[in-house]
Design an enzyme around this catalytic site. Structure first.
Site, PDB file in Angstrom:
ATOM      1  N   ARG A  88       0.804  -1.231   0.000  1.00 62.79           N
ATOM      2  CA  ARG A  88       0.000   0.000   0.000  1.00 62.79           C
ATOM      3  C   ARG A  88       0.831   1.272   0.000  1.00 62.79           C
ATOM      4  NH1 ARG A  88      -1.973  -1.160   6.091  1.00 62.79           N
ATOM      5  NH2 ARG A  88       0.064  -1.064   7.058  1.00 62.79           N
ATOM      6  N   TYR A 135      10.361   1.821  15.929  1.00 71.62           N
ATOM      7  CA  TYR A 135      10.021   0.681  16.777  1.00 71.62           C
ATOM      8  C   TYR A 135      10.876  -0.517  16.378  1.00 71.62           C
ATOM      9  CZ  TYR A 135       6.863   0.608  12.731  1.00 71.62           C
ATOM     10  OH  TYR A 135       6.335   0.698  11.475  1.00 71.62           O
ATOM     11  N   GLU A 185      11.788   6.303   5.379  1.00 73.40           N
ATOM     12  CA  GLU A 185      10.341   6.480   5.573  1.00 73.40           C
ATOM     13  C   GLU A 185       9.992   7.817   4.938  1.00 73.40           C
ATOM     14  OE1 GLU A 185       8.234   4.322   6.698  1.00 73.40           O
ATOM     15  OE2 GLU A 185       9.468   2.881   7.796  1.00 73.40           O
TER      16      GLU A 185
END
Ligand SMILES: *[C@@H]1O[C@H](CO)[C@@H](O)[C@H](O)[C@H]1NC(C)=O
Ligand SMILES: *[C@@H]1O[C@H](CO)[C@@H](O)[C@H](O)[C@H]1NC(C)=O
Ligand SMILES: *[C@@H]1O[C@H](CO)[C@@H](O)[C@H](O)[C@H]1NC(C)=O
Ligand SMILES: *[C@@H]1O[C@H](CO)[C@@H](O)[C@H](O)[C@H]1NC(C)=O
Ligand SMILES: *[C@@H]1O[C@H](CO)[C@@H](O)[C@H](O)[C@H]1NC(C)=O
Ligand SMILES: [Zn+2]
Length: 418
Positions: free
Chosen positions: A189, A360, A382
């Site tokens: 996605r 994380y 990211e």
């Protein structure tokens, strides 16, 4: 709000997926995305509990602070969740009021650019493209620039799609130069990721001003690592993340390819539940896609000096390790180069740092594996989006802003020897 002016710095993730079998596209009508902000450990616990009770899909979350959480809210739990948050005096804002409308507005101009033209390929960066357009473009480049671009098929996906990458090099002898590896489309996605990977290919191959990037560097770029998932996210379920392989669960299929690598496989931040969005698979390298990918990189591990894997979202350049809060021996070197690259971004300010510090734990991720086989500079990018749904008019601002970092990486890598 335009993505351009976003200052959100969290990472995108989703923990539990819904029932998987359907024939037509899933509608997200009435679904909302809420940003929940907590201000105490007690409130964090309440939100964590609500996430579990309702099986909420978490879109953004930072492990170290648990500061804010974007969650996907289905229409049937909306009023109950609102009541519970109000009761606990926890504030939230509705970030996306109707997810299906956002999805409808995301890619309205798909295919329109190629209609009525006699172009040799359908690729552009003003809309998101299906796999055929992307592969068609790679093939076009290989045919048009045979001395520069080689189309390489490294294997076949679970649903029998080809796994293509391109090698871009003007070296006269193979494997004599240091190389850069770039990939996109691990998570289906995250459409902005293949868009950036193909943009980088276009700029290196077709933009004469960038010819210096060919100086003593080979490029290996694989824009869609998970083509089955990517296609599925286009035609069935916009929020699909994983591969499309069968699991032991009849109801839940697919493995998170970015938890499937054979380095610290199965540790923190991965799940053994096939219904989880971070399902690690039945074993390390259970997926044909991660096998093909890793075998190819292994075969070039002496040449590849820099590794970039493109994800969204969060505006971050993440450095291993990601399995735990540990730092590779050349962490400071990677940090320095990463900061130098990030300093080139004008529209978006990226955070640069260790993956666990900034995001994380995610054991079994591909970047950790790449570091573990000895690649010197390893980064997970990211990209600067605030959700998975990014209107197509933001592709060019995001990709253009990113490209100067490629120059910084290339300048460094060109000085290394194989
Ligand atoms: C909301 O709907 C889903 C199915 O769409 C169901 O699984 C879930 O139990 C429902 N939740 C509530 C609180 O009604
Ligand atoms: C609710 O939170 C606000 C600030 O977030 C605070 O001023 C207020 O006292 C809180 N109320 C209760 C009942 O805890
Ligand atoms: C992929 O191809 C193989 C060999 O042709 C076939 O056995 C298999 O069923 C195909 N898989 C899918 C998902 O189409
Ligand atoms: C490769 O690219 C470099 C940098 O543009 C250039 O100096 C060199 O002449 C090129 N070599 C070939 C064989 O085209
Ligand atoms: C679609 O194209 C129109 C006209 O060129 C443009 O104004 C609009 O921003 C485009 N939409 C997206 C989401 O890119
Ligand atoms: Zn991702």
């Amino acid at each position: 709000m335009s993505v351009l002016f976003s200052v959100l710095t969290l990472g995108c993730l989703l923990l539990v997926n819904q029932v998987a079998s359907e024939d037509k596209a899933v509608s997200y009508s009435g679904y909302q995305v809420w940003t929940i902000t907590t201000s105490s450990e007690e409130e964090n616990q309440i939100v964590l509990n609500l996430r579990q009770v309702y099986g909420l899909d978490v879109w953004q979350w930072q492990e170290s602070t648990n500061a804010a959480t974007d969650v996907l809210v289905p229409p049937n739990i909306s009023s109950e969740l609102k009541f519970k948050l109000n009761e606990a005096n926890i504030s939230y804002v509705v970030k996306i009021a109707d997810l299906q409308s956002a999805i409808n507005d995301e890619n309205p101009n798909a295919s329109s650019s190629s209609l009525g033209t006699k172009a040799a390929h359908n690729m552009d960066w003003t809309s998101y493209h299906r796999l055929d357009d992307i592969y068609g473009y790679l093939n076009y480049l290989a045919v048009t620039y045979p001395n520069l671009v080689e189309l390489i098929n490294v294997g076949t996906s679970y649903e029998n799609r080809s796994l293509y990458l391109v090698r871009i090099s003007n070296a006269t002898a193979p494997d004599t130069q240091p190389a850069v590896w770039i990939d996109g489309g691990f998570h289906a996605r995250e459409w902005i990721s293949p868009a950036l990977a193909t943009y980088i290919i276009q700029q290196i191959v077709e933009e004469p001003a960038n010819a210096k990037l060919l100086n003593n560097i080979d490029w290996y770029i694989m824009p869609v690592v998970n083509p089955d998932g990517y296609e599925y996210s286009h035609v069935r379920r916009r929020l699909w993340r994983k591969t499309r392989s069968m699991t032991t669960s009849a109801r839940c299929i697919g493995v998170d390819p970015n938890r499937n690598f054979d380095f610290k496989w199965g540790g923190a931040g991965s799940s053994s539940n096939p219904c989880s969005e971070v399902f690690k698979g039945s074993k390390a390298f259970s997926e044909v896609e991660t096998v093909a990918y890793s075998q190819y990189i292994m075969s070039k591990s002496k040449q590849i000096k820099l590794y970039l894997t493109l994800h969204s979202c969060g505006q971050k350049l993440l450095i291993p390790w990601g399995y735990d809060r540990e730092y590779p021996s050349n962490f400071n070197d990677m940090m320095e180069l990463g900061q130098c690259a990030a300093s080139k971004f004008k529209l978006y300010k990226y955070g640069v740092g260790n993956k666990v510090d900034l995001l994380y734990r995610a054991a079994g991720n591909a970047a950790d594996w790449a570091k573990s086989i000895g690649i010197e500079y390893v980064y997970t990018v990211e990209l600067p989006t605030t959700s998975f749904i990014v209107p197509a008019y933001n592709i060019l601002p995001i990709t253009r802003d990113f490209f100067p970092a490629i120059d910084v990486f290339a300048t460094k890598i060109a000085t290394l020897t194989v």
